[in-house]
Design a protein around this motif. Structure first.
Motif, PDB file in Angstrom:
ATOM      1  N   ILE A  84       0.833  -1.338   0.088  1.00 62.68           N
ATOM      2  CA  ILE A  84      -0.049  -0.071  -0.001  1.00 62.68           C
ATOM      3  C   ILE A  84       0.992   1.174   0.082  1.00 62.68           C
ATOM      4  O   ILE A  84       0.684   2.054  -0.769  1.00 62.68           O
ATOM      5  N   ASN A 172      -8.320  -0.785   8.112  1.00 64.95           N
ATOM      6  CA  ASN A 172      -9.083  -0.163   7.253  1.00 64.95           C
ATOM      7  C   ASN A 172      -8.452   0.767   6.070  1.00 64.95           C
ATOM      8  O   ASN A 172      -8.262   1.905   6.409  1.00 64.95           O
ATOM      9  N   VAL A 173      -7.866  -0.050   5.274  1.00 62.08           N
ATOM     10  CA  VAL A 173      -6.868   0.533   4.279  1.00 62.08           C
ATOM     11  C   VAL A 173      -7.433   1.684   3.512  1.00 62.08           C
ATOM     12  O   VAL A 173      -7.030   2.603   3.144  1.00 62.08           O
ATOM     13  N   ARG A 174      -8.810   1.428   3.044  1.00 66.07           N
ATOM     14  CA  ARG A 174      -9.557   2.253   2.180  1.00 66.07           C
ATOM     15  C   ARG A 174      -9.676   3.575   2.957  1.00 66.07           C
ATOM     16  O   ARG A 174      -9.618   4.807   2.431  1.00 66.07           O
ATOM     17  N   GLN A 175     -10.282   3.472   4.223  1.00 61.27           N
ATOM     18  CA  GLN A 175     -10.550   4.805   4.826  1.00 61.27           C
ATOM     19  C   GLN A 175      -9.105   5.597   5.222  1.00 61.27           C
ATOM     20  O   GLN A 175      -9.027   6.661   4.903  1.00 61.27           O
ATOM     21  N   LEU A 177      -6.595   5.661   3.076  1.00 66.12           N
ATOM     22  CA  LEU A 177      -6.120   6.118   1.747  1.00 66.12           C
ATOM     23  C   LEU A 177      -7.062   7.361   1.531  1.00 66.12           C
ATOM     24  O   LEU A 177      -6.599   8.470   0.646  1.00 66.12           O
ATOM     25  N   PHE A 178      -8.445   7.148   1.827  1.00 70.63           N
ATOM     26  CA  PHE A 178      -9.140   8.401   1.634  1.00 70.63           C
ATOM     27  C   PHE A 178      -8.865   9.575   2.194  1.00 70.63           C
ATOM     28  O   PHE A 178      -8.701  10.837   1.673  1.00 70.63           O
ATOM     29  N   TRP A 184     -12.417   8.814  -4.108  1.00 68.74           N
ATOM     30  CA  TRP A 184     -12.380   7.405  -4.101  1.00 68.74           C
ATOM     31  C   TRP A 184     -11.887   6.686  -5.265  1.00 68.74           C
ATOM     32  O   TRP A 184     -11.406   5.809  -5.297  1.00 68.74           O
ATOM     33  N   VAL A 187      -8.390   6.060  -4.266  1.00 66.29           N
ATOM     34  CA  VAL A 187      -8.527   4.946  -3.261  1.00 66.29           C
ATOM     35  C   VAL A 187      -8.253   3.625  -4.220  1.00 66.29           C
ATOM     36  O   VAL A 187      -7.402   2.873  -4.079  1.00 66.29           O
ATOM     37  N   ASP A 188      -9.055   3.549  -5.236  1.00 61.21           N
ATOM     38  CA  ASP A 188      -9.257   2.602  -6.012  1.00 61.21           C
ATOM     39  C   ASP A 188      -8.039   2.243  -6.772  1.00 61.21           C
ATOM     40  O   ASP A 188      -7.514   1.333  -7.176  1.00 61.21           O
ATOM     41  N   GLU A 191      -5.196   0.839  -4.607  1.00 65.00           N
ATOM     42  CA  GLU A 191      -5.430  -0.405  -4.261  1.00 65.00           C
ATOM     43  C   GLU A 191      -5.268  -1.341  -5.576  1.00 65.00           C
ATOM     44  O   GLU A 191      -4.543  -2.526  -5.257  1.00 65.00           O
ATOM     45  N   GLU A 192      -5.361  -0.773  -6.644  1.00 70.23           N
ATOM     46  CA  GLU A 192      -4.935  -1.627  -7.936  1.00 70.23           C
ATOM     47  C   GLU A 192      -3.773  -1.860  -7.992  1.00 70.23           C
ATOM     48  O   GLU A 192      -2.986  -2.903  -8.348  1.00 70.23           O
TER      49      GLU A 192
END
Length: 364
Positions: A84, A172-175, A177-178, A184, A187-188, A191-192
């Motif tokens: 990440i 909570n990686v998405r949080q 990164l946001f 968002w 974030v996507d 993660e990709e």
């Protein structure tokens, strides 16, 4: 008509017999049910300390060697997924190779600087911050020169790891990164990239974060006194770190331990520096819940003067309040920490032994 009734009776009788058999054998079936008939979940090795995901061929060819070293080193140290971190570095500046304004010097139009693109205000108010003086921000000293330099890859990557940790990683990686970049789609994309950098093609969460690994720590305590200490300490999970804090809303590393012992009616020193010489020394491998584990961490500390402490809650695990930017109080692993100094047992201190006698017999 009589034949139909007979058939009906036979069928009802057979159904009843089958139901009775199912009731009798169902517990055995549940105990021995093969995995392909279960709910699809696999068992989790809660003691697995492999926190470093293997790098894929794509990652090895795309990430510069020094950057890869920093991503892995600081990802493990702070407790976030290295891929990440690497994906953020790729998305922001192509691991420092971008020639856009703000990467090597100055700032871009948004005020961001360095390979991890920190806002100067978020970093600490200026690009180069002495870390031995109070400051507000994520300025970090990854290369040990005493300066948090936003353009230095080691410093910037360490700072990024701390920021991600504070805002939710690794669970909570998405949080996280946001918060790093409030979009968002960003974030996507990160993660990709992270999935491509990992040999597994995934963004893994350390097993200690899984609910199945929240073992009955209190029930496993060796004594009722240790159970009381653990009960209080574990109830503080999720609260923030505060230097000098002794609760009830926030704690520092030694403060939460001091408060936990006090909840069991015991007085021990308040600070890490006082707690280190207080307890009886315990050999590694013989530590047990209620013991303290110390680390050579923080300004002015050394192997003989540790500056960080955790409370052992089970073999290999501790409850710790680590730092302001390290996220909330939680149960973590101490086995993988390379700066571990040793273990002590406050319950074997002569003063504490006297306190225990008085608790057991208040008339003394």
């Amino acid at each position: 008509m009589n034949l139909s009734r007979t058939r009906l009776a036979l069928l009802l009788g057979l159904a009843g017999a089958l139901l009775l058999v199912a009731v009798i054998v169902s517990p055995m079936l549940l105990m021995s049910m093969p995995s392909f008939l279960s709910d699809g979940r696999t068992s989790i090795d809660c003691d697995d300390q492999k926190q470093v995901e293997e790098v894929s061929d794509t990652g090895a060819s795309d990430i510069p060697a020094d950057y890869l070293k920093y991503y892995k080193e600081y990802g493990k140290e702070i407790g976030v997924q290295w891929n990440i971190l690497a994906a953020v570095g790729k998305r922001e500046t192509d691991h420092g190779r971008s020639t856009l304004p703000g990467v090597q010097s100055g700032t871009n139009s948004a005020g961001a600087a360095g390979p991890m693109q920190f806002l100067i205000s978020t970093w600490g108010g200026k690009a180069r911050v002495p870390v031995n003086t109070p400051f507000t921000g994520y300025a970090s000293d990854g290369d040990g020169d005493g300066i948090g330099d936003v353009y230095n890859p080691a410093d910037a990557i360490l700072g990024a790891a701390r920021m991600l940790k504070r805002n939710g990683a690794p669970e909570n990686v998405r949080q996280a990164l946001f918060v790093y970049n409030r979009a968002w789609w960003y974030v996507d994309q990160v993660e990709e990239i992270a999935r491509k950098y990992a040999k597994s093609g995934d963004v893994k969460v350390p097993p200690q974060a899984e609910p199945e690994c929240d073992e009955p720590l209190i029930d496993a305590a060796p004594t009722t006194v240790v159970a009381k200490i653990l009960q209080y300490a574990l109830a503080q999970r999720g609260k923030p770190y505060l230097w000098g804090g002794t609760g009830p809303d926030a704690f520092d590393c030694s403060g939460v331990i001091y408060a936990a012992y006090r909840s069991a009616g015991l007085q021990i020193p308040r600070t890490t520096f006082g707690q280190w010489p207080f307890g009886a020394r315990v050999l590694e491998g013989q530590e047990q819940p209620g013991d303290l584990v110390f680390f050579n961490a923080g300004p002015g500390t050394s192997a003989n003067n540790p500056g960080h402490v955790g409370l052992v809650v089970s073999k290999g695990k501790m409850l710790e309040a680590r730092c302001t930017r390290c996220g909330p109080i939680k149960v973590t692993s101490y086995s993988a920490r390379t700066n571990r100094v040793g273990f002590t047992r406050p319950l074997q201190n002569p003063d504490v032994l006297e306190q225990l006698k008085k608790l057991q017999n208040p008339t003394l």
